[in-house]
Design a protein around this motif. Sequence first.
Motif, PDB file in Angstrom:
ATOM      1  N   UNK A 124      67.614  31.279   8.649  1.00 31.01           N
ATOM      2  CA  UNK A 124      67.175  32.460   7.907  1.00 31.01           C
ATOM      3  C   UNK A 124      68.362  33.130   7.243  1.00 31.01           C
ATOM      4  N   UNK A 125      68.079  33.874   6.189  1.00 34.26           N
ATOM      5  CA  UNK A 125      69.074  34.731   5.557  1.00 34.26           C
ATOM      6  C   UNK A 125      68.634  36.161   5.806  1.00 34.26           C
ATOM      7  N   UNK A 126      69.549  36.979   6.342  1.00 36.68           N
ATOM      8  CA  UNK A 126      69.230  38.386   6.571  1.00 36.68           C
ATOM      9  C   UNK A 126      70.250  39.255   5.855  1.00 36.68           C
ATOM     10  N   UNK A 127      69.806  40.431   5.456  1.00 35.16           N
ATOM     11  CA  UNK A 127      70.715  41.400   4.849  1.00 35.16           C
ATOM     12  C   UNK A 127      70.145  42.790   5.050  1.00 35.16           C
ATOM     13  N   UNK A 128      70.976  43.792   4.787  1.00 32.76           N
ATOM     14  CA  UNK A 128      70.531  45.175   4.833  1.00 32.76           C
ATOM     15  C   UNK A 128      70.865  45.900   6.110  1.00 32.76           C
ATOM     16  N   UNK A 129      70.545  47.203   6.074  1.00 28.27           N
ATOM     17  CA  UNK A 129      70.757  48.089   7.206  1.00 28.27           C
ATOM     18  C   UNK A 129      69.523  48.972   7.339  1.00 28.27           C
ATOM     19  N   UNK A 153      68.941  45.213   9.264  1.00 31.09           N
ATOM     20  CA  UNK A 153      68.825  43.863   8.714  1.00 31.09           C
ATOM     21  C   UNK A 153      67.375  43.396   8.713  1.00 31.09           C
ATOM     22  N   UNK A 154      67.025  42.690   7.643  1.00 34.90           N
ATOM     23  CA  UNK A 154      65.696  42.112   7.518  1.00 34.90           C
ATOM     24  C   UNK A 154      65.840  40.700   6.961  1.00 34.90           C
ATOM     25  N   UNK A 155      64.933  39.819   7.365  1.00 31.94           N
ATOM     26  CA  UNK A 155      64.939  38.453   6.849  1.00 31.94           C
ATOM     27  C   UNK A 155      64.515  38.500   5.381  1.00 31.94           C
ATOM     28  N   UNK A 156      65.366  37.954   4.507  1.00 28.60           N
ATOM     29  CA  UNK A 156      65.055  37.929   3.074  1.00 28.60           C
ATOM     30  C   UNK A 156      64.745  36.516   2.590  1.00 28.60           C
ATOM     31  N   UNK A 157      65.006  35.515   3.450  1.00 30.01           N
ATOM     32  CA  UNK A 157      64.716  34.132   3.073  1.00 30.01           C
ATOM     33  C   UNK A 157      64.620  33.286   4.337  1.00 30.01           C
ATOM     34  N   UNK A 158      63.713  32.354   4.339  1.00 27.44           N
ATOM     35  CA  UNK A 158      63.560  31.425   5.469  1.00 27.44           C
ATOM     36  C   UNK A 158      63.854  30.010   4.996  1.00 27.44           C
ATOM     37  N   UNK A 159      64.028  29.125   5.920  1.00 20.62           N
ATOM     38  CA  UNK A 159      64.283  27.708   5.645  1.00 20.62           C
ATOM     39  C   UNK A 159      65.507  27.505   4.754  1.00 20.62           C
ATOM     40  N   UNK A 160      66.567  28.256   5.005  1.00 21.46           N
ATOM     41  CA  UNK A 160      67.795  28.117   4.207  1.00 21.46           C
ATOM     42  C   UNK A 160      68.640  26.951   4.723  1.00 21.46           C
ATOM     43  N   UNK A 161      69.523  26.497   3.872  1.00 22.06           N
ATOM     44  CA  UNK A 161      70.465  25.443   4.231  1.00 22.06           C
ATOM     45  C   UNK A 161      71.708  26.097   4.837  1.00 22.06           C
ATOM     46  N   UNK A 168      69.968  37.062  19.450  1.00 17.41           N
ATOM     47  CA  UNK A 168      70.327  35.681  19.166  1.00 17.41           C
ATOM     48  C   UNK A 168      70.180  35.441  17.677  1.00 17.41           C
ATOM     49  N   UNK A 169      71.254  34.942  17.068  1.00 13.52           N
ATOM     50  CA  UNK A 169      71.230  34.561  15.664  1.00 13.52           C
ATOM     51  C   UNK A 169      70.976  33.059  15.641  1.00 13.52           C
ATOM     52  N   UNK A 170      69.817  32.656  15.127  1.00 15.62           N
ATOM     53  CA  UNK A 170      69.382  31.265  15.175  1.00 15.62           C
ATOM     54  C   UNK A 170      70.267  30.321  14.387  1.00 15.62           C
ATOM     55  N   UNK A 171      70.236  29.092  14.789  1.00 16.46           N
ATOM     56  CA  UNK A 171      71.035  28.029  14.183  1.00 16.46           C
ATOM     57  C   UNK A 171      70.905  28.023  12.663  1.00 16.46           C
ATOM     58  N   UNK A 172      72.047  27.856  11.985  1.00 20.32           N
ATOM     59  CA  UNK A 172      72.061  27.701  10.538  1.00 20.32           C
ATOM     60  C   UNK A 172      71.759  28.947   9.746  1.00 20.32           C
ATOM     61  N   UNK A 173      71.667  30.088  10.400  1.00 18.17           N
ATOM     62  CA  UNK A 173      71.339  31.332   9.686  1.00 18.17           C
ATOM     63  C   UNK A 173      72.552  31.911   8.991  1.00 18.17           C
ATOM     64  N   UNK A 174      72.287  32.747   7.994  1.00 18.82           N
ATOM     65  CA  UNK A 174      73.342  33.444   7.266  1.00 18.82           C
ATOM     66  C   UNK A 174      73.082  34.942   7.352  1.00 18.82           C
ATOM     67  N   UNK A 175      74.126  35.678   7.719  1.00 16.81           N
ATOM     68  CA  UNK A 175      74.048  37.130   7.818  1.00 16.81           C
ATOM     69  C   UNK A 175      74.819  37.701   6.632  1.00 16.81           C
TER      70      UNK A 175
END
Length: 193
Positions: free
Chosen positions: A169-174, A176-184, A148-155
Amino acid sequence: MSPWTALKADTHRQYGRYSLSCLLKGVLTRRNFRVVCTMRLCQGAAASKGPLRFALPGFKVLHRLAAHGAAMDFPWRADIGGGLALTHGWGLVINQGARIGNNVTLFHGVTLGRRDRIAPDGERVTGFPTLEDEVWVGPHAIIVGGVTIGRGSRIGGGAFVTEDVPPYSVVSGNPAAVVRSACTPDVMNPAPV
């Protein structure tokens, strides 16, 4: 949400408003929008109790042609909320079991795929991704399995996601890892759904 309401929301995401002229303009000039429209036609005909249901075979052919012309694997039976925005779209693959919320943005090369695992007891476990509302998925990101990709997240582009992503959350990589929380959330022309 009815397919017709969802189509109005899809049109709003493209143009910042809904009107019949915007809908027709999108169908005639935007291959990415055309495939969303034919998907909604198929869904509307399939849900109809009236004579529109007899148009489903024709709508399915139109949808297949639109998806082929847009170079996408885009099943009409997928559970997709209103306000879908496809940016570029080339190479997009959505598995029929995926669930997509409202005001979601998908870029080119995105894969929302099935994942099979063998449980310790030997049983096959199949999962499909769920994207909640206002999710933004960058180019060539791959999301597989029952995550599940949570509401308002960016991949981020090129991310390989096999685990749940918390909301906003913002995730990136291979992998994937969370690189930022509480994003707009990044939603251009959000549809009022």
